[in-house]
Enzyme design. Structure first.
Site, short mmCIF file in Angstrom:
data_model
loop_
_atom_site.label_atom_id
_atom_site.label_comp_id
_atom_site.label_asym_id
_atom_site.label_seq_id
_atom_site.Cartn_x
_atom_site.Cartn_y
_atom_site.Cartn_z
N PRO A 29 0.82 -1.22 0.00
CA PRO A 29 0.00 0.00 0.00
C PRO A 29 0.85 1.27 0.00
CG PRO A 29 -0.27 -1.24 2.07
CD PRO A 29 0.62 -2.04 1.19
N GLU A 67 1.73 -8.20 8.81
CA GLU A 67 1.87 -6.74 8.95
C GLU A 67 2.69 -6.15 7.81
OE1 GLU A 67 0.53 -4.48 11.16
OE2 GLU A 67 -0.70 -6.25 11.58
N1 SAM Z 1 1.20 -2.80 7.56
C1 SAM Z 1 1.18 -2.56 6.15
C2 SAM Z 1 1.02 -1.08 5.88
O1 SAM Z 1 0.40 -0.40 6.68
O2 SAM Z 1 1.52 -0.59 4.83
C3 SAM Z 1 0.03 -3.29 5.48
C4 SAM Z 1 0.25 -4.76 5.41
S1 SAM Z 1 -1.05 -5.60 4.53
C5 SAM Z 1 -2.11 -6.12 5.85
C6 SAM Z 1 -0.30 -7.09 4.01
C7 SAM Z 1 0.16 -7.11 2.58
O3 SAM Z 1 -0.94 -6.92 1.71
C8 SAM Z 1 1.17 -6.05 2.18
O4 SAM Z 1 2.49 -6.40 2.56
C9 SAM Z 1 0.99 -5.98 0.67
O5 SAM Z 1 1.73 -6.97 0.02
C10 SAM Z 1 -0.50 -6.30 0.51
N2 SAM Z 1 -1.33 -5.11 0.29
C11 SAM Z 1 -2.28 -4.62 1.12
N3 SAM Z 1 -2.85 -3.53 0.60
C12 SAM Z 1 -2.29 -3.32 -0.60
C13 SAM Z 1 -2.46 -2.31 -1.61
N4 SAM Z 1 -3.34 -1.33 -1.48
N5 SAM Z 1 -1.71 -2.41 -2.72
C14 SAM Z 1 -0.80 -3.40 -2.88
N6 SAM Z 1 -0.58 -4.35 -1.92
C15 SAM Z 1 -1.32 -4.33 -0.82
#
Ligand code: SAM
Length: 250
Positions: A88, A115
């Site tokens: 993200p 995370e």
């Molecule tokens: N703690 C992280 C942050 O706040 O940036 C978010 C982690 S998310 C729960 C877990 C994984 O989902 C990330 O490492 C990424 O690979 C993927 N992910 C979640 N949202 C995303 C987005 N909007 N675009 C691309 N990948 C995403």
């Protein structure tokens, strides 16, 4: 084109890669997608890919060793130009980025979970971080599929009629025009007559104008790069919307 995906949930890719245009592109050999589970690159009994964050805090973090080992195992790794972490925090995925990626011979997509991923992965293994939007998903698998599907549409031979790509939203910067099909009238709602008259020049002009009208209403930020012809159509739209009085004034 070849795309290697690293994911601890390879099963999430099964159905989307088998059906419709993506399935056909893979069947025809236009695109090869290979999904590898980083757990295959662990050496402990539990095949551990995550650990508690340094400094404490909630959740777990994906470890760097299995991800480095997985990318380094790719046979042509020396020529890999784009190793992309879905995140993200990444660069927003736009049609411009999609076209740029589609010009590469191969891509590696790394799907985070938990995370997130140990920062050293983006620091020393990845060339790019890409986000599919300003919201948080639980993993990078759906974002990776979005990248794969969007990129595949740009590969020659995937979409039968290239004109349909050229008239899509964002292809040349603005939103796409409205579309209609039979019946000509449905519950008092008529499809525009111009689309049914067979005058191709008039149809092209109508579509461009309506595409500009919708872009002006919904995404005026996209109008900056419009050329002279588009600006003339936008002027017409402004005059129509201002009504007859203003038209006289200007
Ligand atoms: N703690 C992280 C942050 O706040 O940036 C978010 C982690 S998310 C729960 C877990 C994984 O989902 C990330 O490492 C990424 O690979 C993927 N992910 C979640 N949202 C995303 C987005 N909007 N675009 C691309 N990948 C995403």
């Amino acid at each position: 084109m070849r795309i290697d995906v690293l994911s601890i949930f390879p099963e999430l890719f099964e159905a989307p890669l088998q059906v419709s245009l993506l399935g056909k592109a893979i069947e025809q050999g236009i695109l090869t997608v290979s999904v590898t589970d980083p757990r295959e690159f662990t050496s402990d009994r539990h095949r551990t890919v995550d650990d508690a964050p340094f400094g404490g805090g909630a959740g777990m973090v994906m470890k760097c060793e299995p991800l480095f080992a997985a990318v380094e195992s790719l046979s042509d790794r020396n020529s890999l130009r784009r190793v992309i972490l879905l995140s993200p925090r990444g660069q927003p995925l736009t049609q411009r980025v999609v076209r740029e990626l589609a010009a590469e011979p191969d891509l590696v997509l790394i799907c985070g979970r938990y995370e997130g991923v140990d920062e050293r992965v983006s620091q020393a293994l990845c060339t790019d971080e890409i986000s599919v939007g300003d919201y948080v998903l639980s993993g990078g698998e759906l974002p990776a599929l979005i990248v794969i599907e969007a990129v595949s549409r740009m590969l020659p031979g995937v979409i039968g009629d290239w004109e349909s790509v050229e008239t899509d939203s964002f292809y040349d910067g603005i939103l796409g025009p409205p579309q209609y099909t039979r019946p000509p009238v449905f519950r008092d709602l008529a499809a525009p007559q111009v689309l049914r008259d067979g005058n191709h020049a008039a149809i092209r002009r109508w579509r461009r104008k309506e595409a500009l009208r919708i872009t002006r209403e919904r995404r005026p930020d996209l109008l900056g790069a419009c050329g002279e012809d588009d600006r003339a159509l936008l002027k017409e739209i402004e005059q129509e919307e201002a009504g007859p009085e203003k038209e006289v004034e200007s």
